[in-house]
Design a protein around this motif. Structure first.
Motif, mmCIF file in Angstrom:
data_model
loop_
_atom_site.group_PDB
_atom_site.id
_atom_site.type_symbol
_atom_site.label_atom_id
_atom_site.label_comp_id
_atom_site.label_asym_id
_atom_site.label_seq_id
_atom_site.Cartn_x
_atom_site.Cartn_y
_atom_site.Cartn_z
ATOM 1 N N HIS A 186 6.539 17.231 -5.373
ATOM 2 C CA HIS A 186 6.522 17.460 -4.479
ATOM 3 C C HIS A 186 5.521 16.025 -4.738
ATOM 4 O O HIS A 186 4.549 16.235 -5.256
ATOM 5 C CB HIS A 186 5.514 17.985 -3.920
ATOM 6 C CG HIS A 186 5.806 19.028 -3.379
ATOM 7 N ND1 HIS A 186 6.749 19.344 -1.616
ATOM 8 C CD2 HIS A 186 6.194 20.379 -3.851
ATOM 9 C CE1 HIS A 186 7.451 20.586 -1.420
ATOM 10 N NE2 HIS A 186 6.999 21.853 -3.294
ATOM 11 N N CYS A 187 6.612 14.788 -4.461
ATOM 12 C CA CYS A 187 5.486 13.857 -5.517
ATOM 13 C C CYS A 187 4.131 13.019 -4.509
ATOM 14 O O CYS A 187 4.893 12.431 -2.938
ATOM 15 C CB CYS A 187 6.784 12.865 -4.980
ATOM 16 S SG CYS A 187 6.139 11.016 -6.140
ATOM 17 N N VAL A 188 2.962 12.932 -4.744
ATOM 18 C CA VAL A 188 2.366 12.757 -3.876
ATOM 19 C C VAL A 188 1.760 11.845 -4.481
ATOM 20 O O VAL A 188 1.662 10.784 -5.464
ATOM 21 C CB VAL A 188 1.106 13.523 -4.191
ATOM 22 C CG1 VAL A 188 -0.285 13.445 -3.078
ATOM 23 C CG2 VAL A 188 1.651 15.190 -3.856
ATOM 24 N N VAL A 189 1.288 10.158 -3.414
ATOM 25 C CA VAL A 189 0.242 9.752 -3.569
ATOM 26 C C VAL A 189 -0.002 9.252 -2.431
ATOM 27 O O VAL A 189 -0.042 9.154 -1.332
ATOM 28 C CB VAL A 189 1.814 8.059 -3.433
ATOM 29 C CG1 VAL A 189 2.807 8.015 -2.342
ATOM 30 C CG2 VAL A 189 0.967 6.878 -3.671
ATOM 31 N N GLY A 190 -1.492 8.663 -2.757
ATOM 32 C CA GLY A 190 -2.992 8.833 -2.144
ATOM 33 C C GLY A 190 -3.710 7.447 -2.074
ATOM 34 O O GLY A 190 -3.379 7.073 -3.091
ATOM 35 N N TRP A 191 -3.940 7.043 -0.682
ATOM 36 C CA TRP A 191 -4.422 5.490 -0.549
ATOM 37 C C TRP A 191 -5.797 5.614 0.154
ATOM 38 O O TRP A 191 -6.256 6.560 1.063
ATOM 39 C CB TRP A 191 -3.318 4.581 0.496
ATOM 40 C CG TRP A 191 -3.304 5.085 1.471
ATOM 41 C CD1 TRP A 191 -1.743 6.032 1.358
ATOM 42 C CD2 TRP A 191 -3.384 4.367 2.541
ATOM 43 N NE1 TRP A 191 -1.647 5.744 2.727
ATOM 44 C CE2 TRP A 191 -2.743 5.027 3.567
ATOM 45 C CE3 TRP A 191 -4.697 3.279 3.056
ATOM 46 C CZ2 TRP A 191 -3.092 4.808 4.744
ATOM 47 C CZ3 TRP A 191 -4.831 3.554 4.144
ATOM 48 C CH2 TRP A 191 -3.981 4.035 5.907
ATOM 49 N N SER A 192 -6.441 4.970 0.323
ATOM 50 C CA SER A 192 -8.072 5.364 1.037
ATOM 51 C C SER A 192 -8.534 4.055 1.841
ATOM 52 O O SER A 192 -8.165 4.159 3.147
ATOM 53 C CB SER A 192 -9.126 5.778 0.024
ATOM 54 O OG SER A 192 -8.980 4.942 -1.148
ATOM 55 N N VAL A 193 -8.709 2.700 1.320
ATOM 56 C CA VAL A 193 -8.466 1.746 1.743
ATOM 57 C C VAL A 193 -7.354 0.828 1.686
ATOM 58 O O VAL A 193 -7.735 0.591 0.387
ATOM 59 C CB VAL A 193 -10.264 1.179 1.427
ATOM 60 C CG1 VAL A 193 -10.415 -0.173 2.225
ATOM 61 C CG2 VAL A 193 -11.494 2.027 1.812
ATOM 62 N N GLU A 194 -7.394 -0.018 2.963
ATOM 63 C CA GLU A 194 -6.610 -0.790 3.000
ATOM 64 C C GLU A 194 -6.289 -1.827 4.160
ATOM 65 O O GLU A 194 -7.041 -1.624 5.153
ATOM 66 C CB GLU A 194 -4.641 -0.257 3.243
ATOM 67 C CG GLU A 194 -3.961 0.330 1.906
ATOM 68 C CD GLU A 194 -3.884 -0.471 0.544
ATOM 69 O OE1 GLU A 194 -3.087 -1.833 0.301
ATOM 70 O OE2 GLU A 194 -3.818 0.195 -0.369
ATOM 71 N N VAL A 195 -6.117 -2.824 3.442
ATOM 72 C CA VAL A 195 -6.322 -3.904 5.123
ATOM 73 C C VAL A 195 -5.349 -5.073 5.020
ATOM 74 O O VAL A 195 -3.978 -4.952 4.586
ATOM 75 C CB VAL A 195 -7.330 -5.382 4.507
ATOM 76 C CG1 VAL A 195 -7.433 -6.276 5.361
ATOM 77 C CG2 VAL A 195 -8.753 -5.108 3.847
ATOM 78 N N TYR A 243 3.140 2.984 0.276
ATOM 79 C CA TYR A 243 2.888 3.984 -0.750
ATOM 80 C C TYR A 243 4.098 4.683 -0.554
ATOM 81 O O TYR A 243 4.558 4.833 -2.102
ATOM 82 C CB TYR A 243 1.922 4.127 -0.483
ATOM 83 C CG TYR A 243 0.951 3.571 -0.997
ATOM 84 C CD1 TYR A 243 0.112 3.696 -1.746
ATOM 85 C CD2 TYR A 243 -0.027 2.994 0.179
ATOM 86 C CE1 TYR A 243 -0.986 2.714 -2.603
ATOM 87 C CE2 TYR A 243 -1.474 2.098 -0.498
ATOM 88 C CZ TYR A 243 -1.393 2.111 -1.410
ATOM 89 O OH TYR A 243 -3.014 1.862 -1.996
ATOM 90 N N ALA A 244 4.691 4.467 -0.041
ATOM 91 C CA ALA A 244 6.217 5.529 -0.018
ATOM 92 C C ALA A 244 7.279 4.799 -1.111
ATOM 93 O O ALA A 244 7.990 5.438 -2.136
ATOM 94 C CB ALA A 244 6.732 5.331 0.825
ATOM 95 N N GLY A 245 7.445 3.417 -1.202
ATOM 96 C CA GLY A 245 8.207 2.155 -2.119
ATOM 97 C C GLY A 245 7.321 2.884 -3.204
ATOM 98 O O GLY A 245 8.409 2.859 -4.791
ATOM 99 N N VAL A 246 6.078 1.875 -3.381
ATOM 100 C CA VAL A 246 5.261 2.806 -4.936
ATOM 101 C C VAL A 246 5.784 4.243 -5.412
ATOM 102 O O VAL A 246 6.478 4.394 -6.469
ATOM 103 C CB VAL A 246 3.881 2.762 -5.033
ATOM 104 C CG1 VAL A 246 3.042 3.688 -6.168
ATOM 105 C CG2 VAL A 246 3.494 1.622 -4.568
ATOM 106 N N ALA A 247 5.972 4.950 -4.927
ATOM 107 C CA ALA A 247 6.540 6.666 -4.667
ATOM 108 C C ALA A 247 7.811 6.446 -5.888
ATOM 109 O O ALA A 247 8.262 7.135 -6.291
ATOM 110 C CB ALA A 247 6.014 7.930 -4.272
ATOM 111 N N GLN A 248 8.259 5.869 -4.971
ATOM 112 C CA GLN A 248 10.148 6.312 -4.821
ATOM 113 C C GLN A 248 10.026 5.024 -6.257
ATOM 114 O O GLN A 248 11.232 5.423 -7.307
ATOM 115 C CB GLN A 248 10.716 5.559 -3.999
ATOM 116 C CG GLN A 248 10.827 6.194 -2.572
ATOM 117 C CD GLN A 248 11.595 6.015 -1.613
ATOM 118 O OE1 GLN A 248 11.565 4.348 -0.948
ATOM 119 N NE2 GLN A 248 12.257 5.975 -0.182
#
Length: 328
Positions: free
Chosen positions: A219-228, A249-254
């Protein structure tokens, strides 16, 4: 509100015999003196009940990875002999007794490892020195360094043992921290946190490597909090702006997974994008799937600069209820 989850699953059928046949072909083609050395998993023993889980995890991984297992017990040279001991000539005999105790530690660990995985190549060492310094030295040539830690309770989990912490800070090999009392089993779920950095690429590779040997899911997890997006802070799930961030962010994970999935195409992998601080995203995902192993990268450095352990890795080590691997 529960964070939205984007799942991308990748499954490839196993080709019967392909891995073994290829390995045999490579082995036959190489002269004996040119074959690569067998990778080594190093397990740090401290003579307490923590050794049981450390040995179990280390020998299982050595078996999965076709690696050898090296059991190390370090006798601390920081121990001070009193002037009375020195005058009476007791220090040498005390040193001999300590060495004998150390040999007992590795003998018990050897018996446990051999009983659990009799086919794994084993070596042992009782060594005088600074425990952290000796183990960091072993980590420079190891595939993995496996160390123990206190159980993770409401209070204890915030206190990682000084030797384990030093190994995580300074060790160049991935360091696996096994809480005392862990009931070691073949991994079923491995969680890896990624952020697109080189250490997270290496973390993904370790996660898939372990999973490949155990037929586990990653399970590959990537988190984000504040984005504009378009000048507006993204807060509303389901909006176009929200989905734009999720897909980014899914692209970052891929991209973090590309090299690892190429090396381990048979592993089933999902991508989990969460609106949460990265360490919290990893810890929440690990709790939800009852992860057997959590892998994170650290942007810290080896050597004396190792004090720069990444904040995400530190928080995951403090908060995880499972085995944690930190990859530089």
């Amino acid at each position: 509100m529960r964070p939205e989850v984007v799942i991308v699953t990748q499954v490839t059928a196993r080709v019967a015999g392909s891995r073994d046949d290829g390995a045999m072909a490579n082995q036959t083609a190489q002269p004996a003196d040119q074959r690569p050395e067998t990778p080594r998993v190093v397990a740090a023993l401290d003579g307490t009940d923590a050794d049981e889980s450390v040995v179990d995890w280390a020998v299982d991984e050595a078996d999965r990875a076709a690696a050898s297992l090296h059991l190390v017990h370090v006798l601390d040279t920081g121990m001070q002999f009193t002037a009375h001991d020195m005058l009476l000539g007791e220090a040498p005999s005390l040193a001999a007794r300590l060495d004998e105790v150390g040999r007992g530690v590795v003998d018990r660990a050897t018996a446990r490892a051999t009983h659990r995985k009799p086919g794994v190549e084993l070596s042992t060492q009782v060594q005088w020195g600074s425990p952290a310094g000796v183990l960091v030295g072993h980590a420079s040539k190891a595939k993995l360094l496996v160390v123990g830690s206190r159980p993770r309770g409401r209070i204890e989990r915030a206190v990682l043992g000084s030797v384990a912490l030093a190994c995580v800070h300074h060790g160049r090999a991935p360091v696996v921290v096994v809480p005392t009392g862990t009931q070691v089993r073949a991994p079923r779920h491995v969680v890896v946190g990624v952020d697109g950095s080189p250490p997270s690429h290496r973390a993904a590779d370790l996660a898939l490597s372990v999973a490949d040997g155990a037929s586990a899911e990653v399970h590959c997890v990537v988190g984000w909090s504040v984005e504009v997006v378009d000048g507006t802070v993204v807060t509303e799930p389901g909006t176009d702006a929200w989905m734009t961030v999720q897909h980014r962010y899914a692209g970052v994970a891929q991209r973090s997974l590309e090299e690892a999935t190429a090396r381990h195409p048979e592993v089933q992998v999902s991508i989990d994008v969460r609106r949460a601080e990265p360490s919290r995203a990893v810890l929440e995902a690990a709790a939800e799937v009852d992860a057997d192993l959590v892998v994170v990268g650290s942007r810290g450095f080896g050597g004396f600069r190792g004090l720069l352990l990444g904040s995400v890795a530190k928080r995951v080590l403090e908060g995880a209820q499972s085995v944690v691997a930190v990859v530089k």
